[in-house]
Write a protein that holds these residues in place. Structure first.
Motif, mmCIF file in Angstrom:
data_model
loop_
_atom_site.group_PDB
_atom_site.id
_atom_site.type_symbol
_atom_site.label_atom_id
_atom_site.label_comp_id
_atom_site.label_asym_id
_atom_site.label_seq_id
_atom_site.Cartn_x
_atom_site.Cartn_y
_atom_site.Cartn_z
ATOM 1 N N GLY A 124 0.786 -1.297 -0.110
ATOM 2 C CA GLY A 124 0.055 -0.061 0.114
ATOM 3 C C GLY A 124 0.743 1.258 0.117
ATOM 4 N N GLY A 125 2.157 1.270 -0.229
ATOM 5 C CA GLY A 125 2.950 2.547 -0.008
ATOM 6 C C GLY A 125 3.056 2.767 -1.616
ATOM 7 N N THR A 126 3.713 3.857 -1.657
ATOM 8 C CA THR A 126 4.163 4.486 -2.967
ATOM 9 C C THR A 126 5.846 4.360 -3.420
ATOM 10 N N VAL A 127 6.033 4.141 -4.344
ATOM 11 C CA VAL A 127 7.505 4.267 -4.812
ATOM 12 C C VAL A 127 7.852 5.596 -5.369
ATOM 13 N N LEU A 128 8.332 6.591 -4.722
ATOM 14 C CA LEU A 128 8.603 8.051 -5.290
ATOM 15 C C LEU A 128 9.622 7.933 -6.184
ATOM 16 N N ALA A 129 10.809 7.116 -5.784
ATOM 17 C CA ALA A 129 12.026 7.166 -6.825
ATOM 18 C C ALA A 129 12.039 5.733 -7.113
ATOM 19 N N GLU A 130 11.992 5.066 -8.016
ATOM 20 C CA GLU A 130 12.448 3.740 -8.500
ATOM 21 C C GLU A 130 13.853 3.594 -8.165
ATOM 22 N N PRO A 131 14.342 2.155 -7.986
ATOM 23 C CA PRO A 131 15.628 2.054 -7.766
ATOM 24 C C PRO A 131 16.518 2.380 -8.716
ATOM 25 N N PHE A 132 17.670 3.014 -8.240
ATOM 26 C CA PHE A 132 18.735 3.497 -9.114
ATOM 27 C C PHE A 132 20.102 3.502 -8.450
ATOM 28 N N ASP A 133 21.209 3.452 -9.497
ATOM 29 C CA ASP A 133 22.507 3.227 -8.714
ATOM 30 C C ASP A 133 23.002 4.688 -8.608
ATOM 31 N N VAL A 134 23.957 4.883 -7.534
ATOM 32 C CA VAL A 134 24.766 5.946 -7.157
ATOM 33 C C VAL A 134 25.988 5.409 -6.812
ATOM 34 N N GLU A 135 26.912 6.481 -6.491
ATOM 35 C CA GLU A 135 28.177 5.959 -5.987
ATOM 36 C C GLU A 135 28.152 5.225 -4.586
ATOM 37 N N GLY A 136 28.629 3.880 -4.395
ATOM 38 C CA GLY A 136 28.448 3.164 -3.315
ATOM 39 C C GLY A 136 27.388 2.235 -2.903
ATOM 40 N N GLY A 137 26.187 2.238 -3.665
ATOM 41 C CA GLY A 137 25.151 1.498 -3.859
ATOM 42 C C GLY A 137 23.990 1.782 -4.625
ATOM 43 N N ARG A 138 22.968 1.246 -4.193
ATOM 44 C CA ARG A 138 21.702 1.308 -5.066
ATOM 45 C C ARG A 138 20.437 1.810 -4.009
ATOM 46 N N MET A 139 19.801 2.690 -4.348
ATOM 47 C CA MET A 139 18.699 3.180 -3.386
ATOM 48 C C MET A 139 17.254 3.292 -4.448
ATOM 49 N N ALA A 140 16.241 3.576 -3.216
ATOM 50 C CA ALA A 140 14.868 4.073 -3.700
ATOM 51 C C ALA A 140 14.509 4.985 -2.664
ATOM 52 N N VAL A 141 13.443 5.666 -3.097
ATOM 53 C CA VAL A 141 12.748 6.473 -2.125
ATOM 54 C C VAL A 141 11.193 5.983 -2.037
ATOM 55 N N ILE A 142 10.520 5.795 -0.955
ATOM 56 C CA ILE A 142 9.210 5.355 -0.862
ATOM 57 C C ILE A 142 8.424 6.243 0.109
ATOM 58 N N GLN A 143 7.228 6.041 -0.109
ATOM 59 C CA GLN A 143 6.266 6.740 0.889
ATOM 60 C C GLN A 143 5.373 5.673 1.565
ATOM 61 N N ASP A 144 5.295 5.925 3.052
ATOM 62 C CA ASP A 144 4.218 4.800 3.310
ATOM 63 C C ASP A 144 2.606 5.227 3.201
ATOM 64 N N PRO A 145 1.838 4.376 3.449
ATOM 65 C CA PRO A 145 0.411 4.509 3.141
ATOM 66 C C PRO A 145 -0.080 5.948 3.851
ATOM 67 N N GLN A 146 0.571 6.364 4.934
ATOM 68 C CA GLN A 146 -0.009 7.468 5.621
ATOM 69 C C GLN A 146 0.824 8.894 4.868
ATOM 70 N N GLY A 147 2.029 8.526 4.161
ATOM 71 C CA GLY A 147 2.531 9.649 3.622
ATOM 72 C C GLY A 147 3.777 10.075 3.945
ATOM 73 N N ALA A 148 4.444 9.319 5.247
ATOM 74 C CA ALA A 148 5.675 9.296 5.346
ATOM 75 C C ALA A 148 6.877 8.873 4.444
ATOM 76 N N MET A 149 7.876 9.572 4.221
ATOM 77 C CA MET A 149 8.725 9.097 3.270
ATOM 78 C C MET A 149 10.170 8.676 3.778
ATOM 79 N N VAL A 150 10.694 7.550 3.154
ATOM 80 C CA VAL A 150 11.855 7.021 3.788
ATOM 81 C C VAL A 150 12.681 6.449 2.671
#
Length: 267
Positions: A124-150
């Motif tokens: 039920g969350g939202t993927v705000l930034a799909e997984p992508f590669d950066v220096e040192g690793g790979r990341m994504a940004v999600i939003q939980d169903p209430q709107g908090a981003m992590v």
């Protein structure tokens, strides 16, 4: 401040069986890895990187090193005694145009960021930034169903902060949620977190978030003074002498949103 909101927590040495205080340094953590589901990094996206450097550099004594990032701009690594504790960067133009305020992002270490991001969507969350590669690793940004981003972090050459629980370093991540029970269901299923009520008598219920036997974060209902703010993750930084820091924040042009207070079993 224009550079975003954080909480500072005074370093308090836990009591030993004889009633004395243990040496603070026993609880200072140098890290070489993070278990999946553990908060591992924080960084600040700001409209004024130079101003943020001056403000936080003076407040925490951070050392800073800039790394050119091409189209993504400069990324500044923040350090305490030569050890990485966080990052700082200029907000992308798209975020500025959308009116996204300066903010601190909290990162959770995961084994497979693609799998974790997909699972967040299933829950039920939202993927705000799909997984992508950066220096040192790979990341994504999600939003939980209430709107908090992590942010989700799959380590490559960089596992995260080298130092935590020390003055100037991250010491806690806290979720302010509209519906703590729904937040438990989402994050428990996503990261395997365990939840225990830490306090609540005479005030809002505070929940400790655990990975195994170690406390990883905290959660509480949205406080009344945050009326109108969306659910969010807060980053806490340890500091010695909170009253002095409280005064210095104003002198540096910042604002104290929540005044110093005593936390049961805390600082």
């Amino acid at each position: 401040t224009r550079a975003g909101s954080i909480h500072a927590q005074s370093v308090t040495r836990p009591k030993q069986s004889d009633g004395s205080r243990a040496n603070t340094m026993q609880f200072v953590g140098e890290r070489t890895s993070y278990a999946p589901g553990t908060f591992c990094w924080v960084d600040l996206g700001t409209t004024d990187p130079d101003g943020a450097k001056r403000f936080y550099g003076d407040l925490f004594g951070w050392e800073m090193e800039d790394f050119p990032g091409g189209e993504r701009g400069t990324y500044t690594v923040l350090r305490v005694d030569g050890k990485d504790v966080g990052g700082l960067y200029g907000q992308p133009e798209q975020q500025r145009e959308q009116g996204v305020p300066p903010n601190w992002a909290s990162y959770v270490s995961v084994e497979d960021v693609d799998e974790s991001a997909a699972r967040a969507g299933e829950l039920g969350g939202t993927v705000l930034a799909e997984p992508f590669d950066v220096e040192g690793g790979r990341m994504a940004v999600i939003q939980d169903p209430q709107g908090a981003m992590v942010a989700l972090w799959q380590p490559g050459g960089n596992f995260g902060a080298h130092l935590v629980n020390a003055p100037g370093a991250l010491c806690l991540n806290q979720l302010n949620a509209v519906d703590p029970e729904k937040a438990r269901a989402f994050y428990g299923a996503l990261f395997g977190w365990r939840f225990e009520v830490a306090s609540g008598e005479g005030g809002p219920e505070y929940v400790g978030i655990y990975i195994g036997g170690a406390m990883n974060a905290g959660m509480m209902p949205m406080p009344p003074e945050a009326s109108g703010a969306p659910p969010h993750w807060l980053a806490y930084f340890a500091i010695e002498g909170l009253d002095g820091a409280n005064q210095r924040i104003g002198e540096l042009g910042g604002s104290v949103v929540v005044p110093p207070m005593k936390i049961p079993n805390g600082g």
